[in-house]
Design a protein around this motif. Structure first.
Motif, PDB file in Angstrom:
ATOM      1  N   TRP A 194       0.833  -1.204   0.000  1.00  0.00           N
ATOM      2  CA  TRP A 194       0.000   0.000   0.000  1.00  0.00           C
ATOM      3  C   TRP A 194       0.867   1.253   0.000  1.00  0.00           C
ATOM      4  CZ3 TRP A 194      -4.755   0.712  -1.391  1.00  0.00           C
ATOM      5  CH2 TRP A 194      -5.708  -0.288  -1.241  1.00  0.00           C
ATOM      6  N   ALA A 248      -3.618   0.494   6.561  1.00  0.00           N
ATOM      7  CA  ALA A 248      -2.819   0.840   5.376  1.00  0.00           C
ATOM      8  C   ALA A 248      -2.626   2.352   5.283  1.00  0.00           C
ATOM      9  CB  ALA A 248      -3.487   0.295   4.118  1.00  0.00           C
ATOM     10  N   GLN A 249      -3.658   3.117   5.615  1.00  0.00           N
ATOM     11  CA  GLN A 249      -3.537   4.573   5.594  1.00  0.00           C
ATOM     12  C   GLN A 249      -2.481   5.055   6.586  1.00  0.00           C
ATOM     13  OE1 GLN A 249      -7.299   6.648   5.915  1.00  0.00           O
ATOM     14  NE2 GLN A 249      -8.286   5.215   4.515  1.00  0.00           N
ATOM     15  N   PRO A 293      -7.546   2.461   0.743  1.00  0.00           N
ATOM     16  CA  PRO A 293      -6.850   1.662   1.750  1.00  0.00           C
ATOM     17  C   PRO A 293      -7.616   1.672   3.078  1.00  0.00           C
ATOM     18  CG  PRO A 293      -5.464   3.458   0.904  1.00  0.00           C
ATOM     19  CD  PRO A 293      -6.821   3.638   0.338  1.00  0.00           C
TER      20      PRO A 293
END
Length: 135
Positions: A29, A92-93, A88
């Protein structure tokens, strides 16, 4: 998040490829987020982009994994690659933000050094440096 971020160095470059799928997906990601959206790349261009994001230089593996995860699209003949827009999850962010912060901090730390190097060149050297960068 901690285990995924441990795979990135202080410059925000991915240092190793995880054998654990979930950890690998989280790392991907952060790479996906650095691929410009709505931009077409040749295989060579996307590989150069990924090589600039890693220490271990395995763009083919990264391309394959992003395609498998539905984050990168490749035309049937392999001539064009584009980022697939996706959202995401929160984890993931968080990784995307942390890696971006590392990359920005590293670039800021290098800026004074780059300025000193550039100022140390005489006019003719700067002309050549600019001419070379056009290619």
């Amino acid at each position: 998040v901690t285990r995924a971020l441990a795979r990135f160095d202080a410059a925000g470059l991915l240092t190793s490829w995880s054998t654990k799928r979930k950890l690998r997906q989280l790392c991907l990601w952060a790479l996906w987020a650095q691929v410009p959206s709505r931009t077409e790349f040749t295989e060579r261009e996307i590989s150069e982009l990924f090589d600039g994001m890693t220490r271990f230089r395995d763009a083919a593996q990264i391309r394959r994994s992003l395609i498998e995860d539905g984050l990168l699209y490749r035309t049937r003949d392999g001539s064009v690659y584009t980022r697939v827009e996706a959202r995401p999850d929160e984890t993931a962010q968080a990784i995307i933000r942390a890696v971006k912060q590392r990359r920005v901090a590293h670039a800021k730390a290098l800026a004074p050094l780059c300025r000193r190097i550039i100022h140390s060149f005489d006019g003719a050297s700067l002309f050549l440096l600019r001419a070379i960068s056009l290619f």
